[in-house]
Design an enzyme around this catalytic site. Sequence first.
Site, PDB file in Angstrom:
ATOM      1  N   GLU A 167       0.810  -1.227   0.000  1.00  0.00           N
ATOM      2  CA  GLU A 167       0.000   0.000   0.000  1.00  0.00           C
ATOM      3  C   GLU A 167       0.839   1.271   0.000  1.00  0.00           C
ATOM      4  O   GLU A 167       0.526   2.236  -0.692  1.00  0.00           O
ATOM      5  CB  GLU A 167      -0.956   0.016   1.199  1.00  0.00           C
ATOM      6  N   HIS A 193      -8.887  -5.533  11.189  1.00  0.00           N
ATOM      7  CA  HIS A 193      -9.526  -5.426   9.873  1.00  0.00           C
ATOM      8  C   HIS A 193     -10.847  -4.661   9.906  1.00  0.00           C
ATOM      9  O   HIS A 193     -11.604  -4.716   8.953  1.00  0.00           O
ATOM     10  CB  HIS A 193      -9.811  -6.821   9.300  1.00  0.00           C
TER      11      HIS A 193
END
Lengths: 361, 376
Positions: A94, A163
């Site tokens: 990312e 998450h």
Amino acid sequence: MTTLEMIDSKIHPALGEWELPEFVAEADLPSREGDRVIQFREALREAMSHEMRHDERIFLIGEEVAQYNGAYKVSQGMLDEFGEKRIIDSPISENGFAGMCIGAAMYGLRPIVEFMSWSFSFVAADAILNNAPKMLYMSGGQWGCPIVFRGNDGAGGQLASTHSWCVEGLYANVPGLKMAIPSNPYDAKGLLATAIRDPDPVFFLESERMLGDKAHVPEEQYYIPFGRARLAREGDACTLVSFGRPVNFCLEAAEKLAGEGIECDVLDMRTIRPLDIDAIIESVKKTNRVVVVDQSWPFGGVSSEVITQICERCFDWLDHQPVRVNTEDVPTPYAKGLEAAYLPNPDKIAAAVKRVIAATA
Amino acid sequence: MTQAPTSNTPMTKAHSKANLAAELPKATQLKWLRDMQLIREFENRTMQAYQQAKIGGFCHIYSGQEACAVGTIASVNHDDPIVTAYRDHGHALARGMSARACMAEMFGKITGCAKGKGGSMHMFDRPNWLYGGHGIVGAQTPLGAGLAFAAKYEFEVMKKGVHPHHEPKKKVALCYLGDGAIDQGAFHEALNLASILDIPVIYIIENNGYSMGTAIHRHTANHENLISRGESYGIDSIQIDGLDIRNVYNQFKPFVDRCRENSRPGFVDLKTYRYQGHSMSDPQKYRTKEEVEEYKNKDSIARLLGNLMDEGAITEDGWKQMQNEIRDEVLDAVEFAENSPAPDPAGELFTDVYALPQKNLSPTAEYHHGAKNPLL
């Protein structure tokens, strides 16, 4: 150049020529009623595909967006239409691909960066917080960063603490970015289309839990202006202010409360930055009570900001102190029952409204 | 993008040893000499102004490394984008930023390259394709990949320029970093992306042997073989002595030409040395005075000057005259910076935050557009 002159000329010294959508009033948007029913994920895809057909500077990059057809099938079929040079599979990296796209945006492209989950954006924090929103300022107006970061925000289904992030509480703190958070398929399409046209970095927060939600979505492209809340339900007993998925919980709570004779205004804020505080004030002046529902944590979060602004701007109109409903102030738990207890829900919201009303009845 | 299986293999390692610099007109090399001396003189005045508290914040001096910026920038086209770290005054000047705009930025004046909003570490120059000065170690490395990606996208996908009146072409981006930045994750992610996506970005490690105050053998593994970092990602990699500008040009020019032609990234271990501390507040306890002196005896400016004198390209008088011109230019920049107005908070604090300011973006003020950047 003033903002108005700039919009008229459609030229910014840092960004060259650009084409803004015409900002229309709510009443001028296409009808929300109709029988062309599609999913939230398809609405997102339509917004992106339309803009990509219109502007070759736009490309989509992210993990599994191309050959896999999207980890959540948002980009399904886009590789076939636009090819591998514009729909790009990234490695799980990312910081690298978010930073790369910021460089590409500075050069003049219009990247759309998909984070499979906003929970994965923290490894890219330096790029998305320290570079994208500050580039225009640091360069003294020489380079902007027209980029959209989008992905799933908030609890999925038992994904536990790493998450399940709601990043709005953290990220909305940073000046230089804009933040949009749709609550339904119609707004998802109209807000994403606007985000892609916007010349500033836009953080676009979707929800895994809503990607399958269905509603009427017009086929044509339309642009929902940032900073304009939608009054999703009208009432005079209490104002409910919310963002994204919990707007739907507010509507459920309001429906339930209506059965008990309590009618609420429900404001779907649509964007967090800009924040349509004017719409909130207008409603609070009518109801004199407000409950803010926000799916991020309470400490220094979005609800804190909204309530602060309410107190600063219309304190004297309140009959009761503002109340907030957040996710509980703990890391997101895994067990089904614990997770349910952690999240905001219609019962918690209805209880908060009743508390506010009972104290002032 | 789907890659042919062979595209990740390094290109040939047989790097050119041709003496390309010798074929250049002497005027070009005199320009190199002038650019290097301008940086040296500029940095001397920068240190002076810093000590007089006219410059604030962090300030990193480029003296000693001049052949790196001047030699590599001389090897590419003016419209090849470049991006660097916070030791950026040298790159800005070598790229063509005026000494005035550079100095005024450090003085925090509205006439500076970023209207006084960036300072020493954030030199941006749009007309000269310089995409900053970046303050976080390694943060510029993915940006560099993005600049080259965009130039390639513009050329191959759009087939028209994203900027008005600018035709797309085969470009490379130069991304400078110090040896300290090779330890950052962002750098490794950028190398991997550049390789798998065939992005023509050249990572130039200005290897001065220190990551702030930590010597290279203490901060990075396998330090004697830095090019293995590039090679491990299938990137053509080369080590260059960065103290001799002719050598920099001779080796870097064919290297960068090949990267451009093949649309592949490159990795350069450019060995150099900085004469001053890491920043202005560095007592330099980690190295000896003898070490600094040893490198000053191999000074890049003295070396090129000696060569050019031996070859009759410049005389003692000519050199004196060049030095005087440069001194005047830098003194003028200092005077300009000193006399320029500071940005007015009422007019400038809330500008350049958004390209499209909108109502209610902030609870405390409205953003707006301010003065046009002096470089635009």
